[in-house]
Motif scaffolding. Structure first.
Motif, PDB file in Angstrom:
ATOM      1  N   VAL A 319       0.851  -1.190   0.000  1.00 29.97           N
ATOM      2  CA  VAL A 319       0.000   0.000   0.000  1.00 29.97           C
ATOM      3  C   VAL A 319       0.887   1.240   0.000  1.00 29.97           C
ATOM      4  O   VAL A 319       1.858   1.336   0.753  1.00 29.97           O
ATOM      5  CB  VAL A 319      -0.966  -0.009   1.202  1.00 29.97           C
ATOM      6  N   ALA A 324      -3.120   5.705  -1.473  1.00 28.04           N
ATOM      7  CA  ALA A 324      -3.851   4.584  -0.885  1.00 28.04           C
ATOM      8  C   ALA A 324      -5.162   4.307  -1.613  1.00 28.04           C
ATOM      9  O   ALA A 324      -5.640   3.166  -1.633  1.00 28.04           O
ATOM     10  CB  ALA A 324      -4.122   4.860   0.596  1.00 28.04           C
ATOM     11  N   GLU A 325      -5.741   5.324  -2.252  1.00 24.46           N
ATOM     12  CA  GLU A 325      -7.009   5.138  -2.955  1.00 24.46           C
ATOM     13  C   GLU A 325      -6.873   4.251  -4.183  1.00 24.46           C
ATOM     14  O   GLU A 325      -7.866   3.737  -4.721  1.00 24.46           O
ATOM     15  CB  GLU A 325      -7.595   6.502  -3.360  1.00 24.46           C
ATOM     16  N   HIS A 327      -5.513   1.367  -4.159  1.00 24.90           N
ATOM     17  CA  HIS A 327      -5.527  -0.007  -3.682  1.00 24.90           C
ATOM     18  C   HIS A 327      -6.944  -0.438  -3.328  1.00 24.90           C
ATOM     19  O   HIS A 327      -7.837   0.395  -3.122  1.00 24.90           O
ATOM     20  CB  HIS A 327      -4.625  -0.147  -2.451  1.00 24.90           C
ATOM     21  N   HIS A 331      -7.726  -4.506   1.352  1.00 28.35           N
ATOM     22  CA  HIS A 331      -6.477  -5.254   1.220  1.00 28.35           C
ATOM     23  C   HIS A 331      -5.326  -4.268   1.075  1.00 28.35           C
ATOM     24  O   HIS A 331      -5.131  -3.690   0.003  1.00 28.35           O
ATOM     25  CB  HIS A 331      -6.516  -6.193   0.007  1.00 28.35           C
ATOM     26  N   HIS A 332      -4.608  -4.053   2.169  1.00 27.99           N
ATOM     27  CA  HIS A 332      -3.510  -3.094   2.200  1.00 27.99           C
ATOM     28  C   HIS A 332      -2.223  -3.779   2.671  1.00 27.99           C
ATOM     29  O   HIS A 332      -1.828  -3.636   3.840  1.00 27.99           O
ATOM     30  CB  HIS A 332      -3.841  -1.935   3.142  1.00 27.99           C
ATOM     31  N   ARG A 334       1.423  -4.463   3.742  1.00 27.30           N
ATOM     32  CA  ARG A 334       2.438  -3.561   4.284  1.00 27.30           C
ATOM     33  C   ARG A 334       3.816  -4.210   4.183  1.00 27.30           C
ATOM     34  O   ARG A 334       3.944  -5.434   4.308  1.00 27.30           O
ATOM     35  CB  ARG A 334       2.131  -3.227   5.740  1.00 27.30           C
ATOM     36  N   ASN A 376      -7.613  -3.225  -6.752  1.00 26.00           N
ATOM     37  CA  ASN A 376      -8.818  -2.403  -6.793  1.00 26.00           C
ATOM     38  C   ASN A 376      -9.627  -2.772  -8.044  1.00 26.00           C
ATOM     39  O   ASN A 376      -9.066  -2.924  -9.132  1.00 26.00           O
ATOM     40  CB  ASN A 376      -8.410  -0.929  -6.828  1.00 26.00           C
TER      41      ASN A 376
END
Length: 432
Positions: A319, A324-325, A327, A331-332, A334, A376
């Motif tokens: 992410v 961030a938008e 993704h 589901h992020h 790291r 996304n």
């Protein structure tokens, strides 16, 4: 101050050494082979007859390597456990007639390979490396790992709208690097220079596969050195982890129910359709010959393939704090959160529920966390060698990897713990 990492950084230190020594796919497989040789593996030629005795073997073809370890007493129908990866990265590659220039500048004519973030190649000190084909039919690796080339960006004074409108690069006109001064372009100058660098006589080189690379070495980054910046993490990070995992499993002396395999292919960034790509016959041929060398039949080959699982390991997207938008909202992944399981219901990744269970079991055995990556819905999804391997060979395949930022840049960014976590998961997968 943050607590120090509880994970061993020795693996990541070694990854950085591997990245520096592997500016091209040809160097990457040579370095992987050297590491496997130290672990007791031996090279076999595709043109020779193979025996079915136990031990580690590998095949080199161009920028690809297939390595496998046959345990004592392995039956002809013993299934395989495969770690798949790719050795190539987006970059600038030298054209057949490389010598060019204009207005007193000597330049090298390059072609765009794959889908690089082209702006990341601007104003960066570049070396030149690759494979030279010689008059006697042999090949020689060459690596000019010092500042030799540079693609100068146009000054802002001559592109006043670049800040507001964004940088616009023409692939043909704007990415040809300079490497010297001179009003006369002389055909053969670059190759003659490389012959000198490689200690060859003039006229020995009759063919070449050459590409640029950033000469800035990998480095730890951040206040607590919890990040690593470096080139070609996509996807030499996985090649390195797979090599380390296979060597570790082979050295363990464990009673293995599977034959562990490393399959690192070239040309993934351009579709995998070559004799060294995942869409070619190389993997299937090697696996079949391994079965037949142990006295197996076509029936044994079918049984072995039916029980085989492949982990297709490639980098994925962490992410991004500034985007961030872009993704999926739930589901992020790291960095330093452990390897990622990559899922796409339209089969851009090969993972399904049963594959998820296999990977989850490996991570549980290794006592490491894992994350899930899904694109996304509004963004097109990339793909890997995973679906190609599954479709071409009828092998159950799971797509995994490590979450990074700056993918396809000349210099990418990952978490310092994730390479070691991935390698641990691969060991647990190959040695269940």
């Amino acid at each position: 101050m943050s607590a120090p990492s509880r994970f061993d950084r020795g693996h990541t230190d070694d990854l950085m050494t591997f990245l520096s020594a592997s500016p091209t796919p040809y160097h990457a497989v040579a370095n992987a082979a050297e590491r496997l040789e130290k672990a007791g593996f031996r090279q076999v030629a595709e043109t020779d007859a193979w025996d079915g005795t136990s031990g580690g073997r590998y095949v080199l073809r161009g920028g690809a390597i297939i390595a496998w370890y046959v345990p004592e007493g392995a039956a002809a129908h013993t299934p395989f456990r495969i770690v798949g990866a790719h050795t190539d990265s987006p970059n600038l590659r030298v054209k057949p007639r490389p010598d060019t220039g204009a207005h007193g500048w000597r330049q090298v004519a390059v072609e765009i390979y794959g889908g690089p973030l082209m702006n990341s190649w601007l104003d960066r000190d570049l070396g030149l490396a690759g494979r030279l084909s010689l008059r006697d039919g042999s090949t020689r690796l060459v690596n000019v790992d010092r500042p030799l080339l540079r693609v100068p960006q146009l000054a802002i004074h001559m592109d006043r709208n670049v800040t507001a409108d964004g940088l616009k690069l023409d692939k043909q006109r704007h990415l040809q690097p300079v490497w010297g001064l001179g009003d006369t372009v002389r055909d053969g100058d670059l190759i003659a220079f490389l012959e000198d660098e490689a200690g060859l006589a003039r006229g020995e080189v009759t063919g070449w596969d050459l590409m640029t690379h950033s000469v800035e070495p990998p480095a730890y980054l951040g206040r607590d050195r919890e990040l690593v910046a470096g080139p070609r993490m996509d996807n030499l990070l996985s090649v390195h982890a797979g090599t380390a995992a296979l060597a570790s499993v082979a050295a363990s002396g464990a009673d293995l129910p599977y034959i562990p395999v490393l399959a690192a292919f070239d040309h993934e960034e351009t579709g995998s359709q070559s004799d060294t790509g995942a869409d070619g016959p190389l993997l299937g041929t090697v696996l079949e010959r391994s079965v037949f060398a142990r006295g197996g039949s076509y029936e044994d080959r079918a049984r072995a393939f039916a029980g085989t699982v492949c982990l297709s390991s490639d980098t994925g997207h962490a992410v991004h704090p500034n985007y961030a938008e872009r993704h999926d909202p739930t589901h992020h992944p790291r960095v330093n959160g452990g390897p990622i399981l990559k899922v796409n219901v339209n089969n851009r990744y090969a993972t399904d529920g049963s594959g998820r269970a296999v990977f989850a079991a490996a991570c549980e055995k290794a006592d490491i966390p894992f994350q899930t990556f899904v694109s996304n819905n509004s963004m097109p999804c990339g793909t890997t060698i995973g679906p190609i391997t599954a479709a071409r060979h009828g092998i159950s395949t799971v797509d995994i990897g490590v979450a990074i930022l700056s993918m396809h840049s000349a210099r990418e960014l990952c978490g310092a713990d994730d390479p070691h976590l991935l390698a641990n998961a691969l060991v647990a997968f190959l040695q269940p």
